[in-house]
Design a protein around this motif. Structure first.
Motif, PDB file in Angstrom:
ATOM      1  N   TYR A   2      24.445 -11.815  11.571  1.00 54.63           N
ATOM      2  CA  TYR A   2      23.227 -12.567  11.331  1.00 54.63           C
ATOM      3  C   TYR A   2      22.186 -11.667  10.683  1.00 54.63           C
ATOM      4  CZ  TYR A   2      19.256 -15.599  12.241  1.00 54.63           C
ATOM      5  OH  TYR A   2      18.154 -16.395  12.099  1.00 54.63           O
ATOM      6  N   MET A   3      21.766 -12.006   9.452  1.00 52.75           N
ATOM      7  CA  MET A   3      20.822 -11.179   8.697  1.00 52.75           C
ATOM      8  C   MET A   3      19.432 -11.793   8.766  1.00 52.75           C
ATOM      9  SD  MET A   3      22.540  -8.634   7.404  1.00 52.75           S
ATOM     10  CE  MET A   3      21.739  -8.044   5.939  1.00 52.75           C
ATOM     11  N   ASP A   4      18.577 -11.235   9.570  1.00 53.87           N
ATOM     12  CA  ASP A   4      17.192 -11.690   9.570  1.00 53.87           C
ATOM     13  C   ASP A   4      16.298 -10.544   9.078  1.00 53.87           C
ATOM     14  OD1 ASP A   4      17.415 -10.068  11.776  1.00 53.87           O
ATOM     15  OD2 ASP A   4      16.291 -11.370  13.125  1.00 53.87           O
ATOM     16  N   ALA A   5      15.015 -10.735   9.117  1.00 55.05           N
ATOM     17  CA  ALA A   5      14.076  -9.753   8.547  1.00 55.05           C
ATOM     18  C   ALA A   5      14.156  -8.401   9.256  1.00 55.05           C
ATOM     19  CB  ALA A   5      12.656 -10.301   8.621  1.00 55.05           C
ATOM     20  N   VAL A   6      14.401  -8.416  10.559  1.00 53.55           N
ATOM     21  CA  VAL A   6      14.447  -7.156  11.307  1.00 53.55           C
ATOM     22  C   VAL A   6      15.661  -6.328  10.899  1.00 53.55           C
ATOM     23  CG1 VAL A   6      14.604  -6.154  13.615  1.00 53.55           C
ATOM     24  CG2 VAL A   6      13.189  -8.175  13.238  1.00 53.55           C
ATOM     25  N   VAL A   7      16.818  -6.959  10.723  1.00 58.45           N
ATOM     26  CA  VAL A   7      18.032  -6.250  10.316  1.00 58.45           C
ATOM     27  C   VAL A   7      17.854  -5.683   8.918  1.00 58.45           C
ATOM     28  CG1 VAL A   7      20.486  -6.495   9.838  1.00 58.45           C
ATOM     29  CG2 VAL A   7      19.495  -7.645  11.810  1.00 58.45           C
ATOM     30  N   ILE A   8      17.302  -6.468   8.010  1.00 56.53           N
ATOM     31  CA  ILE A   8      17.087  -5.998   6.643  1.00 56.53           C
ATOM     32  C   ILE A   8      16.085  -4.838   6.638  1.00 56.53           C
ATOM     33  CG2 ILE A   8      16.171  -6.656   4.386  1.00 56.53           C
ATOM     34  CD1 ILE A   8      17.320  -9.471   4.943  1.00 56.53           C
TER      35      ILE A   8
END
Length: 51
Positions: A2-8
């Motif tokens: 799951y790619m959300d803003a925190v991971v990016i």
């Protein structure tokens, strides 16, 4: 994954840190080649310490 803003943001942060340290390493290597062995004195067999 799951790619959300925190991971990016985390991936970008890690890439920036790696890039920074690579840049510092390249700078140090170029500076070392440019200045050579200036300031180094040839020390004897015992490294300048009294025997």
């Amino acid at each position: 994954m799951y790619m959300d803003a925190v991971v990016i943001a985390g991936i970008v942060t890690v890439l920036l840190m790696v890039g920074f340290f690579v840049g510092v390493g390249v700078f140090v290597m170029k500076d070392q080649k440019q200045h050579g062995h200036q300031g180094k004195k040839h020390q004897g067999k015992h490294g300048g310490k009294p025997v």
